[in-house]
Design an enzyme around this catalytic site. Structure first.
Site, short mmCIF file in Angstrom:
data_model
loop_
_atom_site.label_atom_id
_atom_site.label_comp_id
_atom_site.label_asym_id
_atom_site.label_seq_id
_atom_site.Cartn_x
_atom_site.Cartn_y
_atom_site.Cartn_z
N TYR A 55 0.84 -1.11 -0.15
CA TYR A 55 0.00 0.07 0.20
C TYR A 55 0.80 1.22 0.12
O TYR A 55 1.71 1.45 0.75
CB TYR A 55 -1.05 0.15 1.28
CG TYR A 55 -1.86 1.50 1.51
CD1 TYR A 55 -2.50 1.57 0.41
CD2 TYR A 55 -1.28 2.29 2.42
CE1 TYR A 55 -3.39 2.85 0.50
CE2 TYR A 55 -1.90 3.71 2.44
CZ TYR A 55 -2.98 3.82 1.54
OH TYR A 55 -3.52 5.11 1.71
N HIS A 85 -3.67 16.35 -3.09
CA HIS A 85 -4.29 16.57 -1.57
C HIS A 85 -4.00 17.83 -1.20
O HIS A 85 -4.58 18.25 -0.17
CB HIS A 85 -3.27 15.45 -0.72
CG HIS A 85 -3.59 14.02 -0.87
ND1 HIS A 85 -4.04 13.64 -2.00
CD2 HIS A 85 -4.00 13.12 0.04
CE1 HIS A 85 -4.28 12.20 -2.00
NE2 HIS A 85 -4.39 11.94 -0.41
N ASN A 197 1.17 11.63 5.67
CA ASN A 197 0.46 10.65 6.61
C ASN A 197 1.13 10.69 8.12
O ASN A 197 1.82 10.38 8.42
CB ASN A 197 0.84 9.19 6.23
CG ASN A 197 -0.39 8.42 6.11
OD1 ASN A 197 -0.54 7.25 5.67
ND2 ASN A 197 -1.66 8.98 5.90
N TYR A 280 -18.13 30.92 45.96
CA TYR A 280 -17.40 29.79 45.33
C TYR A 280 -16.42 30.40 44.29
O TYR A 280 -15.26 29.78 44.32
CB TYR A 280 -18.60 29.09 44.56
CG TYR A 280 -19.35 28.24 44.99
CD1 TYR A 280 -19.58 28.28 46.56
CD2 TYR A 280 -20.25 27.20 44.47
CE1 TYR A 280 -20.16 27.29 47.16
CE2 TYR A 280 -21.28 26.50 45.05
CZ TYR A 280 -20.92 26.45 46.29
OH TYR A 280 -22.26 25.72 47.03
N ARG A 283 -13.62 30.58 47.21
CA ARG A 283 -13.45 29.46 48.06
C ARG A 283 -13.04 28.41 47.28
O ARG A 283 -12.21 27.64 47.94
CB ARG A 283 -14.72 29.33 48.89
CG ARG A 283 -14.58 28.26 50.16
CD ARG A 283 -15.90 27.96 50.44
NE ARG A 283 -17.11 28.56 50.45
CZ ARG A 283 -18.22 28.23 50.45
NH1 ARG A 283 -18.39 26.81 50.68
NH2 ARG A 283 -19.24 28.88 50.27
N PHE A 329 -1.91 7.13 11.78
CA PHE A 329 -2.35 8.27 11.36
C PHE A 329 -3.54 8.79 12.12
O PHE A 329 -3.92 10.13 12.02
CB PHE A 329 -2.49 8.36 9.81
CG PHE A 329 -3.34 7.28 9.44
CD1 PHE A 329 -4.70 7.58 9.92
CD2 PHE A 329 -3.03 6.35 8.61
CE1 PHE A 329 -5.58 6.31 9.27
CE2 PHE A 329 -3.82 5.28 7.97
CZ PHE A 329 -5.43 5.27 8.32
N GLU A 414 -12.35 5.15 4.40
CA GLU A 414 -11.94 5.80 5.69
C GLU A 414 -13.45 6.37 6.26
O GLU A 414 -13.66 7.49 6.27
CB GLU A 414 -11.05 6.99 5.27
CG GLU A 414 -10.03 6.29 4.49
CD GLU A 414 -8.88 7.30 3.86
OE1 GLU A 414 -9.38 8.64 3.96
OE2 GLU A 414 -8.01 7.10 3.16
#
Length: 499
Positions: A55, A85, A197, A280, A283, A329, A414
């Site tokens: 791959y 990409h 990646n 609060y 405190r 990844f 994916e």
């Protein structure tokens, strides 16, 4: 001369990432890292020669993982990967984020599990050291299969494509390389995938936000101490006996710090001296701040681990000869960490705004309304509380966790993604917002202290003196924006108190 940081993939710290990002510290590989890179590269070249089906080396990507690529097209495959990409959108990341991304990717490659050539890693190092900063759009990462779009824009410049910033000028990537005395590279088998990646965009954002958050955490307690003194708060709430019976480490540390920084103060009181209990927001400082401390500690550990992790796919094991395709990844560990820290930091602002309200509200403080002596003619700190309220409300919207979302991609190959980069981008905004809210309390607390008498504590005195060096007491209405900007800058760049 900028310091030099040697990277081997195993020991990079968050502080070092910040030094590279902001102080332009120089990167250099250790000799061991170079040897590890060479060994993993030899594996890739052997697989290409043997025409093994692996791959991302001899196949396409994502849904195209079942398409075998001929040996003569392997190099073109890698370049096509980067170009296709590199489709991010939005404003570019600031230079410090880009530099952190580059450093983190170099460190991941230095571990020697990626199959990249040494000269390709060296080009990325040289770009970082010489200040060639790719223009990387902020939007477009799903945070699984790595930060593909952002890292692809980083790699474009290595190919002489895309755009970069060099010495403050935006220009074509090829021109930036040439100006720095560098030459573009032609990617070989596996190299494009090895470069993109990974989780380096989200991790870069987390490193910078974490570093800033840790300083804000400490400064928040000094500011809270000033408010305690301005309102004559009760020290008993910080007694170690109380916190020993609920032993959360962050809570105990916050209580300890509050006692230390208030040591010697003539402004705070004891239980029953003026009142039995504080509200609060005073405190419960150790319980609220302490929980944020614990969150910071957890996230710091997780991010440090990620800085020194292999986030490739596939991963090459030169010792065994195995090539394993998996999911390192996937950004889920960082996505959850970013969302957790965002919520934890937002709470520092939430409780700070409530303290600011107590400072400016005469029905709660016993001080002049809105901390001005001529109320009516002057508005004093009235609208600063509005601003704090607006910002904490904005943070509540931003704190919706990105990590609970997932959208399938790549034809459902994916089918679960982390949205970790979205979480980290939101975190950065939230940390900036927290700083603004604390700056408002800082100014208001200093103004409130000016209406009282008596010695301040050892830590609060330092913080008070520091702000008064930059910003005078408000005697009549003036533009508040410059004052707030100065206070915010102090919180960004300085520790208000050191023991």
């Amino acid at each position: 001369m900028a310091p030099r940081i040697f990277v081997d993939g195993n020991q990079l710290t968050i502080e070092q990432v910040v030094a590279i990002a902001r102080d332009f510290a120089q990167l250099e590989l250790t000799e061991e890292a170079r040897q590890n890179i060479v060994r993993s590269r030899q594996m890739v070249e052997t697989m290409v020669e043997q025409q093994r089906v692996v791959y991302g080396i001899t196949t396409g990507f994502g849904k195209f993982s079942d398409v075998v690529i001929p040996a003569e097209e392997v190099s073109q495959l890698q370049e096509n990967l980067i170009m296709s990409h590199a489709c991010g959108l939005g404003q570019p990341y600031p230079v410090e984020v880009v530099r952190a991304m580059m450093a983190l990717r170099v460190n991941a490659l230095a571990k020697g599990y990626s199959g990249i050539r040494p000269q390709t890693v060296q080009l990325l190092i040289d770009m970082c050291n010489l200040g060639v900063h790719p223009m990387i759009p902020q939007q477009g990462s799903l945070g699984a299969s790595g930060d593909l779009a952002p890292l692809a824009h980083m790699v474009l410049v290595m190919l002489g494509k895309g755009e970069a910033e060099y010495k403050g000028t935006r220009m074509a990537g090829a021109a930036a390389l040439h100006a720095a005395g560098l030459a573009p590279i032609q990617l070989q088998a596996k190299e494009g995938l090895a470069l993109i990646n990974g989780t380096q965009a989200m991790t870069a954002l987390l490193c910078l936000s974490l570093y800033d958050a840790r300083r804000l955490m400490e400064n928040a307690e000094v500011i809270a101490g000033m408010t305690m003194e301005a309102l004559r708060g009760i020290r008993d709430a910080f007694d170690p006996q109380l916190h020993a019976v609920r032993p959360h480490p962050g809570q105990q540390e916050s209580a300890r710090k509050m006692l230390l920084l208030l040591e010697g103060s003539e402004r705070i009181t004891s239980q029953g001296q003026l009142r039995v209990q504080d509200p609060y927001s005073l405190r419960c400082i150790p319980q609220v701040h302490g929980a944020t401390r614990d969150a910071l500690e957890y996230v710091w550990t997780a991010v440090t681990r990620e800085c020194n992790s292999v986030t490739d796919n596939p991963v090459l094991f030169s010792d065994t000869g195995d090539v394993i395709s998996g999911g390192n990844f996937h950004g889920q560990p960082m996505a959850l960490a970013a969302d957790f820290l965002a919520i934890a930091m937002a709470e520092l602002a939430n409780i700070s705004e409530r303290r600011t309200e107590r400072l400016v509200n005469p029905q709660l403080s016993g001080l002049p309304g809105f901390l001005t002596e001529k109320g009516g003619l002057h508005s004093g700190f009235m609208i600063t509380q509005y601003v704090a309220a607006s910002i904490v409300s904005e943070n509540k919207v931003l704190c919706h966790p990105a990590s609970v979302d997932s959208i399938p991609s790549s034809a459902n190959q994916e089918d679960h993604v982390s949205m970790g980069t979205t979480a980290a981008r939101k975190l950065r905004t939230i940390v900036d917002n927290v700083r603004k809210v604390l700056a408002i309390e800082y100014l208001a607390a200093a103004q409130a202290i000016d209406f009282g008498e008596g010695r301040l504590g050892r830590g609060t005195a330092q913080a008070y003196q520091r702000i008064r060096q930059e910003i005078p007491r408000l005697l009549e209405d003036r533009e508040m924006h410059p004052d707030l900007a100065k206070a915010e800058q102090l919180l960004q760049n300085e520790w208000l108190w050191t023991m």
